[in-house]
Design an enzyme around this catalytic site. Sequence first.
Site, short mmCIF file in Angstrom:
data_model
loop_
_atom_site.label_atom_id
_atom_site.label_comp_id
_atom_site.label_asym_id
_atom_site.label_seq_id
_atom_site.Cartn_x
_atom_site.Cartn_y
_atom_site.Cartn_z
N LYS A 50 0.82 -1.22 0.00
CA LYS A 50 0.00 0.00 0.00
C LYS A 50 0.85 1.27 0.00
CE LYS A 50 -2.55 -0.39 3.68
NZ LYS A 50 -2.05 -1.65 4.20
N ARG A 102 -9.84 2.13 8.88
CA ARG A 102 -9.41 0.76 9.19
C ARG A 102 -10.48 -0.01 9.96
NH1 ARG A 102 -3.59 1.42 8.72
NH2 ARG A 102 -2.37 -0.34 9.29
N ARG A 136 10.95 -6.86 4.99
CA ARG A 136 11.01 -5.43 5.27
C ARG A 136 11.63 -5.21 6.65
NH1 ARG A 136 5.53 -2.05 5.07
NH2 ARG A 136 5.20 -2.84 7.16
N ARG A 145 11.61 -1.80 10.97
CA ARG A 145 10.41 -1.20 11.57
C ARG A 145 10.05 -1.95 12.85
NH1 ARG A 145 5.17 0.26 7.93
NH2 ARG A 145 4.07 -0.57 9.74
N ARG A 164 -1.13 -7.87 13.57
CA ARG A 164 -1.62 -6.86 12.62
C ARG A 164 -2.49 -7.50 11.54
NH1 ARG A 164 3.76 -4.81 10.83
NH2 ARG A 164 2.64 -3.55 9.32
P1 AMP Z 1 0.60 1.18 8.68
O1 AMP Z 1 1.86 1.90 8.37
O2 AMP Z 1 -0.59 1.66 7.90
O3 AMP Z 1 0.74 -0.31 8.65
O4 AMP Z 1 0.23 1.55 10.20
C1 AMP Z 1 1.12 1.24 11.25
C2 AMP Z 1 0.37 1.27 12.58
O5 AMP Z 1 -0.16 2.59 12.81
C3 AMP Z 1 -0.83 0.35 12.68
O6 AMP Z 1 -0.47 -0.98 13.04
C4 AMP Z 1 -1.65 1.03 13.78
O7 AMP Z 1 -1.07 0.80 15.05
C5 AMP Z 1 -1.44 2.50 13.45
N1 AMP Z 1 -2.46 2.98 12.49
C6 AMP Z 1 -2.26 3.40 11.21
N2 AMP Z 1 -3.42 3.77 10.64
C7 AMP Z 1 -4.38 3.59 11.58
C8 AMP Z 1 -5.79 3.77 11.61
N3 AMP Z 1 -6.46 4.19 10.53
N4 AMP Z 1 -6.45 3.48 12.77
C9 AMP Z 1 -5.79 3.06 13.85
N5 AMP Z 1 -4.47 2.82 13.90
C10 AMP Z 1 -3.77 3.09 12.77
#
Ligand code: AMP
Length: 192
Positions: free
Chosen positions: A15, A90, A129, A135, A146
């Site tokens: 993404k 989400r 990754r 990360r 996740r």
């Molecule tokens: P991502 O980079 O999109 O995988 O997001 C990394 C982390 O940020 C996720 O595992 C959540 O802990 C938090 N996060 C990102 N977007 C959201 C969202 N829309 N709602 C809640 N937590 C989020």
Amino acid sequence: MSARLVLLGPPGAGKGTQALRLAERIGIPAISTGDIFRANIKDGTDLGRQVQEFTSAGALVPDELTDALVRDRLLHDDARDGFLLDGYPRNAAQVAALDAAMAQAGTQLDAAIELTADTDVVVERLLNRAAIEGRADDTEPVIRHRLEVYRAQTAPIANLYAERGLLVRVDGIGEIDEVTERMLTALAEQIG
Ligand code: AMP
């Protein structure tokens, strides 16, 4: 082309990479809630301190914090005519919050793009990754969590968008360029 878009898909489906490429091609900002949270954690801001326990556990940050962040971000000038949200909404409550924010602005979504990928493929990508980017939330137990959060809370929202005729599904497996082209083609079919 200008468009108001959301990008859905499991962690590891590509993404982040595709959001940047697609947004650039369309000429809209890519807005990643995950990137915004990571930047705040790195800079040690209040928001960063509030969200760290959730992101490091692979749990969702509470909706109040996330919804307020997105609402504010969408008011910036660069997002006035279009945007691509990456990683938001989400869950169903965030879908409703986004609807409300957009209704208030007198706008609506043009499409929700779902990037699809097999669980086996995404786990392998995320572990790779982890080795490259380091990360904090790319350890195997957190990755599994996740993915579970995605399955339980995020995957179902694709149906909400499908019911509104907004869902565009794109196979996320393939060369990066090829996937970007697939997304652009599918989007053009959806919104012209
Ligand atoms: P991502 O980079 O999109 O995988 O997001 C990394 C982390 O940020 C996720 O595992 C959540 O802990 C938090 N996060 C990102 N977007 C959201 C969202 N829309 N709602 C809640 N937590 C989020």
